[in-house]
Design a protein around this motif. Sequence first.
Motif, PDB file in Angstrom:
ATOM      1  N   ILE A   3       0.835  -1.201   0.000  1.00  0.00           N
ATOM      2  CA  ILE A   3       0.000   0.000   0.000  1.00  0.00           C
ATOM      3  C   ILE A   3       0.868   1.248   0.000  1.00  0.00           C
ATOM      4  N   LEU A   4       0.462   2.231  -0.792  1.00  0.00           N
ATOM      5  CA  LEU A   4       1.161   3.509  -0.867  1.00  0.00           C
ATOM      6  C   LEU A   4       0.271   4.605  -0.299  1.00  0.00           C
ATOM      7  N   TYR A  29       4.205   1.915   2.087  1.00  0.00           N
ATOM      8  CA  TYR A  29       5.134   2.928   1.592  1.00  0.00           C
ATOM      9  C   TYR A  29       4.479   4.283   1.789  1.00  0.00           C
ATOM     10  N   ALA A  30       5.288   5.316   1.954  1.00  0.00           N
ATOM     11  CA  ALA A  30       4.768   6.682   2.079  1.00  0.00           C
ATOM     12  C   ALA A  30       5.595   7.618   1.212  1.00  0.00           C
ATOM     13  N   ILE A  31       4.891   8.488   0.495  1.00  0.00           N
ATOM     14  CA  ILE A  31       5.538   9.532  -0.311  1.00  0.00           C
ATOM     15  C   ILE A  31       4.943  10.857   0.133  1.00  0.00           C
ATOM     16  N   PRO A  32       5.636  11.820   0.676  1.00  0.00           N
ATOM     17  CA  PRO A  32       6.994  11.682   1.155  1.00  0.00           C
ATOM     18  C   PRO A  32       7.063  11.123   2.574  1.00  0.00           C
ATOM     19  N   GLY A  33       5.940  11.095   3.264  1.00  0.00           N
ATOM     20  CA  GLY A  33       5.939  10.605   4.637  1.00  0.00           C
ATOM     21  C   GLY A  33       6.513  11.632   5.605  1.00  0.00           C
ATOM     22  N   VAL A  56       5.838   5.547 -11.707  1.00  0.00           N
ATOM     23  CA  VAL A  56       7.020   4.689 -11.866  1.00  0.00           C
ATOM     24  C   VAL A  56       7.305   3.962 -10.557  1.00  0.00           C
ATOM     25  N   PHE A  57       7.266   4.683  -9.440  1.00  0.00           N
ATOM     26  CA  PHE A  57       7.510   4.075  -8.132  1.00  0.00           C
ATOM     27  C   PHE A  57       6.496   2.967  -7.863  1.00  0.00           C
ATOM     28  N   ALA A  58       5.218   3.260  -8.116  1.00  0.00           N
ATOM     29  CA  ALA A  58       4.158   2.281  -7.865  1.00  0.00           C
ATOM     30  C   ALA A  58       4.357   1.023  -8.707  1.00  0.00           C
ATOM     31  N   ILE A  63       2.786  -1.889  -6.236  1.00  0.00           N
ATOM     32  CA  ILE A  63       1.778  -1.414  -5.286  1.00  0.00           C
ATOM     33  C   ILE A  63       0.412  -1.961  -5.685  1.00  0.00           C
ATOM     34  N   ASP A  64      -0.294  -2.502  -4.702  1.00  0.00           N
ATOM     35  CA  ASP A  64      -1.616  -3.044  -4.980  1.00  0.00           C
ATOM     36  C   ASP A  64      -2.655  -1.955  -4.986  1.00  0.00           C
TER      37      ASP A  64
END
Length: 64
Positions: A3-4, A29-33, A56-58, A63-64
């Motif tokens: 999960i993002l 995951y966290a962006i940016p967190g 791209v990161f996902a 990432i689901d």
Amino acid sequence: MKILVIGSGGREHAIALKIAESEKAEKIYAIPGNPGMAEIAECHSIDIMDSEAMVVFAKENAID
């Protein structure tokens, strides 16, 4: 499930905390967190306005 969470505020932190309680959450995951979120999620310094970089990161992290 991977999960993002996108954001760095208190609401996003609370969301990440609740997600972490789920047995279905394999990785968060966290962006940016933020430093507090770093205890429960893997934080990445990606500009939240850079949607292409987030896609791209996902994809790279499945990432689901």
